[in-house]
Write a protein that holds these residues in place. Structure first.
Motif, short mmCIF file in Angstrom:
data_model
loop_
_atom_site.label_atom_id
_atom_site.label_comp_id
_atom_site.label_asym_id
_atom_site.label_seq_id
_atom_site.Cartn_x
_atom_site.Cartn_y
_atom_site.Cartn_z
N TRP A 1 -30.46 23.43 -14.42
CA TRP A 1 -31.42 24.54 -14.53
C TRP A 1 -30.89 25.77 -13.81
CZ3 TRP A 1 -34.94 27.03 -16.92
CH2 TRP A 1 -35.76 27.95 -16.25
N THR A 2 -30.37 25.55 -12.56
CA THR A 2 -29.81 26.67 -11.79
C THR A 2 -28.69 27.32 -12.58
OG1 THR A 2 -29.98 25.11 -9.98
CG2 THR A 2 -29.15 27.30 -9.45
N TYR A 3 -27.85 26.46 -13.18
CA TYR A 3 -26.71 26.98 -13.93
C TYR A 3 -27.18 27.90 -15.05
CZ TYR A 3 -22.93 26.96 -17.35
OH TYR A 3 -22.00 27.33 -18.27
N TRP A 4 -28.14 27.43 -15.84
CA TRP A 4 -28.61 28.26 -16.96
C TRP A 4 -29.36 29.49 -16.48
CZ3 TRP A 4 -26.63 28.18 -21.47
CH2 TRP A 4 -26.03 26.99 -21.93
N ARG A 5 -30.15 29.28 -15.40
CA ARG A 5 -31.00 30.36 -14.93
C ARG A 5 -30.18 31.44 -14.23
NH1 ARG A 5 -33.24 33.69 -13.40
NH2 ARG A 5 -35.18 34.16 -12.33
N ARG A 6 -29.18 31.03 -13.43
CA ARG A 6 -28.49 31.97 -12.56
C ARG A 6 -27.09 32.36 -13.05
NH1 ARG A 6 -30.49 31.37 -7.31
NH2 ARG A 6 -32.73 31.61 -7.42
N VAL A 7 -26.45 31.52 -13.84
CA VAL A 7 -25.06 31.79 -14.23
C VAL A 7 -24.93 32.08 -15.72
CG1 VAL A 7 -22.69 30.95 -14.19
CG2 VAL A 7 -24.27 30.30 -12.36
N ALA A 8 -25.12 31.05 -16.52
CA ALA A 8 -24.88 31.23 -17.96
C ALA A 8 -25.89 32.20 -18.58
CB ALA A 8 -24.95 29.88 -18.67
N GLY A 9 -27.15 32.08 -18.17
CA GLY A 9 -28.18 32.95 -18.74
C GLY A 9 -27.86 34.42 -18.58
N PRO A 10 -27.69 34.88 -17.33
CA PRO A 10 -27.38 36.31 -17.14
C PRO A 10 -26.09 36.76 -17.81
CG PRO A 10 -28.05 35.30 -15.08
CD PRO A 10 -27.93 34.19 -16.07
N ILE A 11 -25.10 35.86 -17.86
CA ILE A 11 -23.84 36.26 -18.51
C ILE A 11 -24.03 36.40 -20.01
CG2 ILE A 11 -21.54 35.43 -19.13
CD1 ILE A 11 -21.29 34.30 -16.34
N LEU A 12 -24.83 35.49 -20.59
CA LEU A 12 -25.00 35.51 -22.04
C LEU A 12 -26.07 36.50 -22.50
CD1 LEU A 12 -24.79 31.70 -22.88
CD2 LEU A 12 -23.18 33.46 -23.55
N ALA A 13 -26.93 36.92 -21.58
CA ALA A 13 -28.07 37.76 -21.99
C ALA A 13 -27.66 38.99 -22.80
CB ALA A 13 -28.89 38.15 -20.77
N PRO A 14 -26.69 39.80 -22.34
CA PRO A 14 -26.34 40.97 -23.15
C PRO A 14 -25.85 40.59 -24.55
CG PRO A 14 -25.33 41.12 -20.99
CD PRO A 14 -25.89 39.74 -21.10
N ALA A 15 -25.03 39.54 -24.61
CA ALA A 15 -24.52 39.11 -25.92
C ALA A 15 -25.67 38.65 -26.80
CB ALA A 15 -23.50 37.99 -25.75
#
Lengths: 297, 293
Positions: free
Chosen positions: A205-219
């Protein structure tokens, strides 16, 4: 002749610094391309914009532009915007999940190849054929309609030619488009980021919430905007489905057919409205796309 | 940073021992399950309409199997009925359009993109903008603006469908550009062309014998995507009253639904196979990272 190849490389920086005449000459070989684009892309766009502010005899008028805000045009634009927004959200969410499912598999495996090929076909080739596919599925004598009828579920099939039907059919090319445009972004995610998160004690959850999520959000958001513009511009499928002028592209068709009896340049006005909407969307798309490539390039 | 993680590190460290491997295996299993469930559900959504095309094209209203539509597809080139003729003309026009569009696209893009990389890199932004513009302006809007231009073309050349190739080249521009751009990114255009030039090659030679062979797979994928777009194109052809494959299928669909459905399925499958072959082609195109001009 033999000296020119040696001299040629040194010209580039000099030309750039001095600017002016030399860089103008250097740009000459690009003229055919830009001339072509000027005639077949820029000129038509200018014609649309200029014509929408002119009346039949060619004088300047704002009457046409006012028609853009008539109740009829507004409802058509409203319908188009609602359809585009709905299918962009459905398409991007489902498409992103499917793209993620593909990425978790082998990058060179058959699953990925088959699904990307299907996606390209449905997103970019379909058009008219997709309309027939859905008439064959949930039309009056469609396969699913009959199947449901066999189970005792009699479906009113007119919905296919209304808003909900359009949403279904549009999803059929929006989801694949999302897969195509979002896959490269997901490919940019490095497994090390997940390992790093875990080493630091983060959960999935932390990974998606804090790492992958923010990185992928603009895309993700830029893909969503592209899908919106795609649905907003789509013509072939809906034109093959219905003769009603429910969305802007089909309203333009209607206006083009009635052009002779019409007094103003109504097709051009509707087209101008489309240009405004799509330009805003695509401007945001291009800005976000730049941001998206910062980490995922 | 350190103060925050101070308390959590020991907890983590204790759980990082042997279990994680099991944990990771469990996650991998979960991922696989998730993958297949997603693929089956969405894949089903993709496949049902295609299967329905097959069903509906082979069943008459009474529910009996009939193959007349598929026989008509088989004898498209030779049959004499108006529908077959219409489709044959449409298909032929579309194939010619594909060829012409590809030629225009390659001639316009490859030399220009190469030259911009070599000599006028400051124009790259402009070119990118033009391609974004081509992606932005909807086809239906272009039709409205192109109508008067095509009236002129009809006077100068003819009303033949084939001249749609000019508009189609614009249509495929952003997609072909993206593909060729990635291809050119992967090679060192500058060094290669300087080498060729210093060995006495002409600029035409550089393009034909150095650049194109080196970005072969990018050229192939640009061609395939253009092919798919042009073969399925409907908007321009139908609103400018030209006959291509898609407009022919649409017209046939007005009175012979089964034939139109059979053709839709065939063309979707053909396009699918073509693109699948392409993806096998482009498999070798991996080393994208690294030297960029």
């Amino acid at each position: 002749m033999t000296t020119s190849p040696l001299a040629a490389p040194s010209l580039a920086p000099a030309g750039k610094e001095r600017g002016g005449r030399r860089s103008f000459l250097l740009a000459l070989p690009t003229v055919p391309f830009f001339a072509y684009v000027a005639v077949f892309l820029v000129l038509p766009t200018i014609i649309v914009i200029v014509e929408s502010f002119r009346n039949r005899d060619g004088s300047f008028t704002l009457d046409n532009a006012r028609r853009l805000f008539s109740a009829n045009s507004m409802s058509v634009f409203g319908q188009s915007l609602a359809l585009s927004a709905t299918t962009a959200v459905i398409g991007s969410v489902v498409g992103a999940v499917l793209a993620y499912a593909i990425v978790t598999g082998s990058p060179t495996g058959p699953l990925r190849k088959i699904l990307t090929a299907i996606s390209s076909v449905l997103a970019q080739f379909g058009g008219v054929m997709l309309a027939f596919a859905f008439i064959a599925t949930v039309g009056r004598n469609g396969f699913v309609t009959k199947l449901l009828a066999d189970w005792g579920l009699h479906m009113d099939t007119t919905w296919l030619f209304e808003f909900n039907g359009f949403v279904l059919v549009y999803s059929y090319f929006q989801i694949p488009l999302m897969v195509i445009v979002f896959l490269p972004a997901l490919d940019g995610i490095r497994p090390q980021w997940r390992e790093a998160t875990e080493t630091l004690g983060g959960s999935s959850w932390t990974y998606w919430r804090r790492v992958a999520g923010p990185i992928l959000a603009p895309a993700f958001i830029s893909s969503l905007l592209l899908l919106f513009a795609n649905a907003f511009s789509a013509y072939a499928t809906i034109a093959a489905l219905t003769n009603a002028n429910t969305v802007v592209p089909t309203a333009i068709r209607g206006a083009m057919i009635n052009e002779v009896s019409d007094q103003g340049n109504y097709p051009q006005v509707l087209a101008l409205g489309m240009i405004v909407v799509v330009t805003v969307v695509m401007f945001a798309y291009a800005r976000l796309q730049k941001r998206a490539t910062r980490w995922l390039g | 940073m350190t103060t925050v993680s101070d308390s959590s590190v020991p907890v983590v460290a204790s759980s990082v021992g042997p279990p994680p491997r099991k944990l990771r295996a469990a996650r991998r299993r979960r991922t696989t399950v998730f993958r297949w469930i997603t693929v089956v559900i969405v894949g089903g959504f993709f496949l049902i309409p295609l299967y329905s095309l097959f069903e509906s094209s082979t069943k008459n209203l009474g529910g009996r199997r009939v193959w007349d539509a598929w026989q008509a597809v088989g004898s498209l080139a030779t049959a004499d009925d108006p529908n077959s003729k219409l489709l044959w003309v449409g298909l032929r026009n579309s194939l010619f359009l594909v060829a012409l569009t590809l030629i225009i696209m390659l001639v316009l893009l490859v030399p220009t993109m190469t030259w911009i990389r070599l000599r006028v890199p400051w124009m790259r932004r402009t070119m990118e903008f033009v391609c974004l513009l081509a992606l932005t302006i909807p086809a239906i809007v272009l039709v409205v603006g192109l109508a008067p231009i095509y009236r002129q073309i009809s006077h100068i050349l003819s009303t033949d469908t084939i001249w749609l190739c000019f508009a189609y080249a614009v249509l495929v521009l952003p997609f072909a550009y993206r593909s060729l751009d990635a291809g050119l990114d992967a090679i060192d255009v500058k060094t290669l062309s300087e080498a060729a030039r210093s060995l006495g090659s002409s600029w035409t030679g550089v393009i034909l014998r150095i650049v194109i062979p080196n970005i072969r797979s990018a050229v192939v994928s640009a061609c395939f995507i253009s092919l798919a777009l042009v073969l399925g194109e409907f908007t321009f052809a139908s609103l400018l009253n030209r006959q291509n494959f898609a407009t022919a299928i649409f017209q046939v669909g007005q009175d012979d639904g089964r034939l139109a459905m059979a053709l839709s399925l065939v063309s979707l499958l053909v396009a699918f196979v073509l693109l699948l072959v392409l993806s096998l082609f482009s498999h070798s195109r991996k080393g994208r990272k690294g030297k960029t001009a």
